[in-house]
Design a protein around this motif. Structure first.
Motif, short mmCIF file in Angstrom:
data_model
loop_
_atom_site.label_atom_id
_atom_site.label_comp_id
_atom_site.label_asym_id
_atom_site.label_seq_id
_atom_site.Cartn_x
_atom_site.Cartn_y
_atom_site.Cartn_z
N THR A 25 8.59 1.93 -9.14
CA THR A 25 8.10 0.76 -9.75
C THR A 25 9.07 -0.48 -9.40
O THR A 25 8.42 -1.58 -8.91
CB THR A 25 8.35 1.12 -11.32
OG1 THR A 25 7.48 2.17 -11.75
CG2 THR A 25 7.83 -0.23 -12.09
N LEU A 26 10.41 -0.28 -9.22
CA LEU A 26 11.24 -1.20 -8.63
C LEU A 26 10.74 -1.62 -7.23
O LEU A 26 10.52 -2.92 -7.08
CB LEU A 26 12.67 -0.69 -8.93
CG LEU A 26 13.81 -1.68 -8.06
CD1 LEU A 26 13.75 -2.78 -8.80
CD2 LEU A 26 14.86 -0.71 -7.70
N GLU A 27 10.50 -0.89 -6.52
CA GLU A 27 10.21 -1.00 -5.11
C GLU A 27 8.75 -1.56 -4.85
O GLU A 27 8.34 -2.50 -4.16
CB GLU A 27 10.29 0.38 -4.34
CG GLU A 27 11.67 0.81 -3.98
CD GLU A 27 12.47 -0.04 -3.17
OE1 GLU A 27 12.19 -0.46 -1.76
OE2 GLU A 27 13.42 -0.69 -3.71
N TRP A 29 12.27 9.94 -12.12
CA TRP A 29 13.08 9.39 -11.35
C TRP A 29 12.33 8.52 -10.27
O TRP A 29 12.44 7.21 -10.21
CB TRP A 29 14.31 10.05 -10.50
CG TRP A 29 15.12 9.22 -9.79
CD1 TRP A 29 16.35 8.68 -10.02
CD2 TRP A 29 14.91 8.91 -8.40
NE1 TRP A 29 16.66 7.97 -8.88
CE2 TRP A 29 15.87 7.98 -7.89
CE3 TRP A 29 13.82 9.14 -7.33
CZ2 TRP A 29 16.09 7.30 -6.80
CZ3 TRP A 29 14.10 8.65 -6.13
CH2 TRP A 29 14.92 7.67 -5.86
N ALA A 30 11.54 9.32 -9.60
CA ALA A 30 10.63 8.75 -8.71
C ALA A 30 9.55 7.45 -9.27
O ALA A 30 9.34 6.39 -8.50
CB ALA A 30 9.84 9.60 -7.88
N VAL A 31 9.18 7.82 -10.54
CA VAL A 31 8.21 6.60 -10.94
C VAL A 31 9.13 5.42 -11.26
O VAL A 31 8.78 4.22 -10.81
CB VAL A 31 7.64 6.95 -12.29
CG1 VAL A 31 6.95 5.96 -12.99
CG2 VAL A 31 6.75 8.13 -12.18
N GLU A 82 0.85 -1.19 0.14
CA GLU A 82 0.27 -0.05 -0.14
C GLU A 82 1.01 1.31 0.01
O GLU A 82 0.65 2.30 -0.63
CB GLU A 82 -1.03 0.08 1.26
CG GLU A 82 -1.92 -1.09 1.17
CD GLU A 82 -2.80 -1.47 2.54
OE1 GLU A 82 -3.89 -2.05 2.32
OE2 GLU A 82 -2.08 -1.14 3.77
N ARG A 83 1.90 1.18 0.61
CA ARG A 83 2.78 2.40 0.74
C ARG A 83 3.41 2.67 -0.74
O ARG A 83 3.55 3.64 -1.00
CB ARG A 83 4.12 2.03 1.71
CG ARG A 83 3.65 2.43 3.25
CD ARG A 83 5.03 2.53 4.01
NE ARG A 83 5.88 1.33 3.94
CZ ARG A 83 5.57 0.30 4.52
NH1 ARG A 83 4.84 0.10 5.33
NH2 ARG A 83 6.45 -0.70 4.27
N GLN A 84 3.64 1.52 -1.35
CA GLN A 84 4.40 1.75 -2.78
C GLN A 84 3.19 2.11 -3.67
O GLN A 84 3.45 2.98 -4.57
CB GLN A 84 4.97 0.53 -3.11
CG GLN A 84 6.17 0.17 -2.32
CD GLN A 84 7.45 1.16 -2.68
OE1 GLN A 84 7.45 1.94 -3.48
NE2 GLN A 84 8.15 1.56 -1.53
#
Length: 189
Positions: free
Chosen positions: A86-88, A80-82, A64-66
């Protein structure tokens, strides 16, 4: 043009060294945006403290955090954040179809994840001026009134990383590069 240095635990000023070392130990690398935030130790310290509270004491699950963080990154058009979230998200068990919907700026089919994504995007779009119907849609999906307030922490930490990434435009790390994203990928829907 990026004029900011991306610091590491070895190159950062003393207030930021320990924080960057913790991040390096956790991810196997210092996320570029964290290395950039070290240009302002108050920014890095504030981010690290707030994220620690959000992750360590919050009630949202890792997936849910992700979903919240990836939704915010798309809403803030942070390349960068997307890619990083996505990885996380995939590592934290978010279903690939949910990740892809979020990356397109769409709501996922999963009703709970859709409600979470909708709330966080609405917080950004409405600058926190939620309607009763916004909160009701969120709580109808099984979330609590308290989690509406907890989502504010997610928006705040996302804003710190998203804006830093948007200003400095760092290259993607090797682990993050396969998840590259461009704003035109998002329909914004």
């Amino acid at each position: 043009m990026n004029t900011y240095q991306i610091y590491t635990p070895d190159s950062a000023a003393e207030p930021s060294k320990a924080t960057l070392q913790v991040l390096q130990d956790a991810f196997g690398f210092v996320p570029a945006v964290a290395g950039l935030m070290a240009n302002s130790s108050p920014l890095l310290s504030s981010f690290f403290a707030a994220f620690g509270q959000f992750r360590g004491f919050g009630t949202f699950g890792a997936d849910e955090r992700q979903v919240l963080l990836l939704s915010n990154a798309v809403a803030n058009r942070s390349e960068w954040a997307v890619a990083f979230h996505t990885l996380e998200a995939l590592a934290d068990g978010v279903q690939p179809d949910v990740v892809e919907a979020l990356r397109r700026g769409e709501l996922p089919e999963d009703p709970r994840m859709a409600a979470l994504s909708r709330l966080t995007r609405t917080l950004i779009d409405k600058r926190g001026h939620l309607d009763d119907s916004d909160v009701a849609a969120f709580t109808a999906a099984g979330f609590t009134d308290e989690q509406v307030l907890e989502a504010i922490i997610g928006v705040a930490v996302s804003t710190m990383t998203n804006y830093t990434g948007n200003i400095a435009r760092p290259d993607l790390e090797e682990a993050v590069a396969p998840h590259a994203w461009k704003p035109e990928y998002s329909t914004g829907g």
